[in-house]
Design a protein around this motif. Structure first.
Motif, mmCIF file in Angstrom:
data_model
loop_
_atom_site.group_PDB
_atom_site.id
_atom_site.type_symbol
_atom_site.label_atom_id
_atom_site.label_comp_id
_atom_site.label_asym_id
_atom_site.label_seq_id
_atom_site.Cartn_x
_atom_site.Cartn_y
_atom_site.Cartn_z
ATOM 1 N N GLY A 31 1.401 10.202 -20.927
ATOM 2 C CA GLY A 31 0.831 11.201 -20.041
ATOM 3 C C GLY A 31 1.578 11.253 -18.722
ATOM 4 N N ARG A 32 0.846 11.096 -17.614
ATOM 5 C CA ARG A 32 1.491 11.153 -16.298
ATOM 6 C C ARG A 32 2.086 9.827 -15.865
ATOM 7 N NH1 ARG A 32 -1.702 11.626 -12.374
ATOM 8 N NH2 ARG A 32 -3.693 11.200 -13.402
ATOM 9 N N PHE A 33 1.894 8.781 -16.680
ATOM 10 C CA PHE A 33 2.325 7.428 -16.310
ATOM 11 C C PHE A 33 3.581 7.036 -17.081
ATOM 12 C CE2 PHE A 33 -1.411 6.518 -13.839
ATOM 13 C CZ PHE A 33 -2.406 7.298 -14.432
ATOM 14 N N THR A 34 4.585 6.535 -16.353
ATOM 15 C CA THR A 34 5.839 6.100 -16.960
ATOM 16 C C THR A 34 6.207 4.731 -16.429
ATOM 17 O OG1 THR A 34 6.640 8.380 -17.159
ATOM 18 C CG2 THR A 34 8.292 6.624 -17.263
ATOM 19 N N SER B 213 4.002 8.842 -7.304
ATOM 20 C CA SER B 213 3.748 7.492 -6.794
ATOM 21 C C SER B 213 4.661 6.530 -7.543
ATOM 22 C CB SER B 213 2.291 7.100 -7.016
ATOM 23 O OG SER B 213 1.407 8.031 -6.425
ATOM 24 N N ILE B 214 5.333 5.653 -6.797
ATOM 25 C CA ILE B 214 6.249 4.691 -7.424
ATOM 26 C C ILE B 214 5.922 3.289 -6.925
ATOM 27 C CG2 ILE B 214 8.647 3.997 -7.788
ATOM 28 C CD1 ILE B 214 9.458 6.908 -7.212
ATOM 29 N N ILE B 215 5.678 2.397 -7.852
ATOM 30 C CA ILE B 215 5.376 1.001 -7.534
ATOM 31 C C ILE B 215 6.379 0.125 -8.274
ATOM 32 C CG2 ILE B 215 3.626 -0.807 -7.554
ATOM 33 C CD1 ILE B 215 1.521 1.453 -7.851
ATOM 34 N N ASN B 216 6.923 -0.853 -7.563
ATOM 35 C CA ASN B 216 7.985 -1.674 -8.119
ATOM 36 C C ASN B 216 7.571 -3.130 -8.299
ATOM 37 O OD1 ASN B 216 10.127 0.430 -7.969
ATOM 38 N ND2 ASN B 216 9.691 0.259 -5.788
ATOM 39 N N HIS C 281 5.705 4.792 -12.467
ATOM 40 C CA HIS C 281 5.774 6.104 -11.840
ATOM 41 C C HIS C 281 4.532 6.899 -12.262
ATOM 42 C CE1 HIS C 281 10.298 6.093 -10.912
ATOM 43 N NE2 HIS C 281 10.004 4.909 -11.405
ATOM 44 N N ILE C 282 3.830 7.426 -11.276
ATOM 45 C CA ILE C 282 2.684 8.289 -11.559
ATOM 46 C C ILE C 282 3.066 9.689 -11.119
ATOM 47 C CG2 ILE C 282 0.226 8.692 -11.220
ATOM 48 C CD1 ILE C 282 -0.047 5.763 -10.362
ATOM 49 N N SER D 63 0.839 -1.183 0.000
ATOM 50 C CA SER D 63 0.000 0.000 0.000
ATOM 51 C C SER D 63 0.879 1.238 0.000
ATOM 52 C CB SER D 63 -0.941 0.005 1.206
ATOM 53 O OG SER D 63 -0.206 0.037 2.406
ATOM 54 N N LEU D 64 0.295 2.342 -0.483
ATOM 55 C CA LEU D 64 1.064 3.565 -0.677
ATOM 56 C C LEU D 64 0.132 4.752 -0.490
ATOM 57 C CD1 LEU D 64 3.774 4.783 -1.709
ATOM 58 C CD2 LEU D 64 2.914 4.453 -4.033
ATOM 59 N N ILE D 65 0.566 5.712 0.315
ATOM 60 C CA ILE D 65 -0.198 6.942 0.502
ATOM 61 C C ILE D 65 0.650 8.105 0.013
ATOM 62 C CG2 ILE D 65 -1.338 8.468 2.157
ATOM 63 C CD1 ILE D 65 -1.782 6.020 3.942
#
Lengths: 114, 115
Positions: A60-63, A19-22, A76-77, A10-12
């Motif tokens: 867009g904002r997503f990489t 926002s970074i998810i791996n 990455h958002i 989870s990420l806040i």
């Protein structure tokens, strides 16, 4: 055996933040790596995808960043918005075979505070 | 244009019973896949069908079966239900079976609760 490992659980993030998810994978035969976004009560929806012949893809904002040697990829958002609050899944598959089976990570619940 | 349609949306069954879940793919899509999503986990692949033939099967017991009809709709059947079968069952449709650039769209799922 979990073939795709995703973190964090989870990420806040504050509005406007990154926002970074791996994710990490084990199967070197995987050659297509999509990210899915899922809102409560809905099925997963394709957000963005990458193949291992490129190291980065931006929409867009997503990489997506991809590191083939480390067998890792990340989402990455940029400029995160409250509307981005959802569960995000990374996935992987071996394309070109007789079937198309997605192997998913366990998901990351993203909360973007206003 | 209608997306992937699944029915019913919610279902409550008792242990030991049998259940049939239904999926109508996007018009023109010939392949249907089924996934199980347990609460708090990512979807897990159960089956893929293309042109009425099974093209892939995940690591699920024989209690799980599926079929695809001439109109490309599909049914997922689960026999002798266990509490652990409680999950969101997702259907995804695509034009063909094995290529990634032909679209792969999920429905909203059927929420199965086994009591």
């Amino acid at each position: 055996q979990q073939q795709v490992k995703q973190s964090p659980q989870s990420l806040i993030v504050q509005k406007g933040g990154i926002s970074i998810i791996n994710c990490a994978y084990e199967n070197t035969a995987f050659d297509y790596f999509p990210w899915y976004q899922q809102f409560p009560g809905k099925g997963p929806a394709l957000l963005i995808a990458i193949r291992p012949d490129v190291s980065e893809k931006k929409e867009g904002r997503f990489t997506i960043s991809f590191n083939k040697s480390a067998k890792q990829f990340s989402l990455h958002i940029m400029d995160s918005q409250p509307g981005d609050s959802a569960t995000y899944f990374c996935a992987a598959t071996h394309s070109g075979g007789s079937n198309y089976k997605l192997t998913f990570g366990k998901g990351t619940l993203l909360t973007v505070n206003p | 244009d209608a997306g992937v349609t699944q029915s019913p949306t919610h279902l409550i069954k008792t242990r030991g019973q049998h259940v049939t879940l239904r999926c109508s793919p996007i018009s023109g899509h010939k392949s249907v896949s089924w996934y199980q999503q347990v609460l708090g986990q990512g979807p897990q692949f159960i089956f893929q069908y293309y042109e009425k033939e099974e093209r892939g099967r995940g690591n699920f017991p024989d209690r799980f079966s599926a079929r695809q009809f001439p109109n490309y709709s599909s049914e997922l059947n689960v026999n002798a239900l266990l509490l652990g079968d409680s999950a969101l069952y997702l259907c995804a449709s695509s034009l063909v079976a094995g290529r990634t650039n032909y679209g792969y769209t999920f429905g909203s799922g059927t929420r199965l609760t086994v009591v």
